[in-house]
Design a protein around this motif. Structure first.
Motif, short mmCIF file in Angstrom:
data_model
loop_
_atom_site.label_atom_id
_atom_site.label_comp_id
_atom_site.label_asym_id
_atom_site.label_seq_id
_atom_site.Cartn_x
_atom_site.Cartn_y
_atom_site.Cartn_z
N TYR A 61 0.81 -1.20 0.00
CA TYR A 61 0.00 0.00 0.00
C TYR A 61 0.85 1.27 0.00
CZ TYR A 61 -3.20 3.70 1.19
OH TYR A 61 -3.91 4.87 1.14
N SER A 62 0.42 2.21 -0.81
CA SER A 62 0.89 3.59 -0.75
C SER A 62 -0.34 4.44 -1.02
CB SER A 62 1.98 3.86 -1.79
OG SER A 62 1.42 3.84 -3.09
N ALA A 63 -0.28 5.71 -0.75
CA ALA A 63 -1.43 6.59 -0.95
C ALA A 63 -1.58 7.02 -2.41
CB ALA A 63 -1.33 7.81 -0.03
N LYS A 64 -0.97 6.32 -3.31
CA LYS A 64 -1.07 6.58 -4.74
C LYS A 64 -2.23 5.75 -5.30
CE LYS A 64 3.88 7.30 -5.05
NZ LYS A 64 5.14 6.76 -5.55
N THR A 105 4.45 2.17 3.12
CA THR A 105 5.59 3.07 3.24
C THR A 105 5.07 4.50 3.38
OG1 THR A 105 5.72 3.27 0.84
CG2 THR A 105 7.11 1.60 1.87
N SER A 106 3.86 4.64 3.87
CA SER A 106 3.16 5.93 3.90
C SER A 106 3.47 6.73 5.16
CB SER A 106 1.65 5.70 3.84
OG SER A 106 1.32 5.00 2.67
N GLN A 129 4.41 -1.43 8.97
CA GLN A 129 5.29 -0.40 8.39
C GLN A 129 6.52 -1.07 7.80
OE1 GLN A 129 5.34 3.20 8.26
NE2 GLN A 129 7.14 2.80 7.03
N ALA A 130 6.77 -0.84 6.53
CA ALA A 130 8.00 -1.35 5.92
C ALA A 130 9.17 -0.53 6.47
CB ALA A 130 7.93 -1.22 4.40
N PRO A 131 10.13 -1.16 7.14
CA PRO A 131 11.21 -0.40 7.76
C PRO A 131 12.13 0.29 6.75
CG PRO A 131 11.56 -2.75 8.05
CD PRO A 131 10.23 -2.58 7.40
N THR A 156 -3.28 6.48 9.40
CA THR A 156 -4.50 6.66 10.19
C THR A 156 -5.73 6.48 9.31
OG1 THR A 156 -3.35 8.16 11.69
CG2 THR A 156 -5.75 8.25 11.70
N ASP A 157 -5.69 7.02 8.10
CA ASP A 157 -6.80 6.84 7.16
C ASP A 157 -7.01 5.37 6.81
OD1 ASP A 157 -7.14 9.60 7.19
OD2 ASP A 157 -6.11 9.91 5.27
N VAL A 158 -5.90 4.66 6.57
CA VAL A 158 -5.99 3.23 6.25
C VAL A 158 -6.52 2.45 7.45
CG1 VAL A 158 -4.66 1.17 5.64
CG2 VAL A 158 -4.19 3.33 4.50
#
Length: 135
Positions: free
Chosen positions: A18-21, A47-48, A71-73, A54-56
């Motif tokens: 997931y990304s916000a794209k 990676t956001s 979270q991807a480190p 929070t939205d997710v």
């Protein structure tokens, strides 16, 4: 994959890149639809920024599905994290989004998408970005 978008050998864990794209939102929307059909858990690897997470989180809570957000480190190597997380479930399905590309750009996939497709030991569903939000 059947026409309805469900897997024939239902995965119990859907690992979503997931990304916000648009491509990240498309992947999450498809994973939610599959999880509802198969009563599967969704693991969102992102990676956001924190406000996007929070939205997710709010979206996933509203679905009533079982989920984790991871979270991807290393934001420079999300493919490695998707593969690693998928390996923790024996019947995982990775869901990734692909962005639309020009004719020349179609010769190459994004490096992260290509790496997941080539290196994952589980099935991978690649979803084209759409103009719709997750449902």
């Amino acid at each position: 994959m059947t026409d309805s978008g469900t897997t024939s050998g239902a995965a119990s864990t859907l690992v979503v890149g997931y990304s916000a794209k648009p491509e990240g939102r498309a992947a999450l929307a498809r994973a939610i639809r599959i999880a509802r059909t198969n009563d599967a858990k969704v693991v969102v690897v992102h990676t956001s920024a924190d406000d996007e997470v929070t939205d997710v989180q709010d979206l996933m809570e509203s679905t009533g599905l079982q989920f984790d957000i991871h979270q991807a480190p290393d934001v420079l190597d999300p493919a490695e994290e998707l593969i690693k997380v998928s390996e923790s479930s024996p019947d995982a399905l990775i869901v990734i989004g692909l962005r639309r590309r020009s004719p020349v750009g179609k010769l190459l996939l994004g490096s992260n998408a290509q790496r997941v497709l080539l290196d994952a030991s589980c099935p991978v569903l690649a979803v084209k970005a759409e103009a719709t939000a997750p449902s």
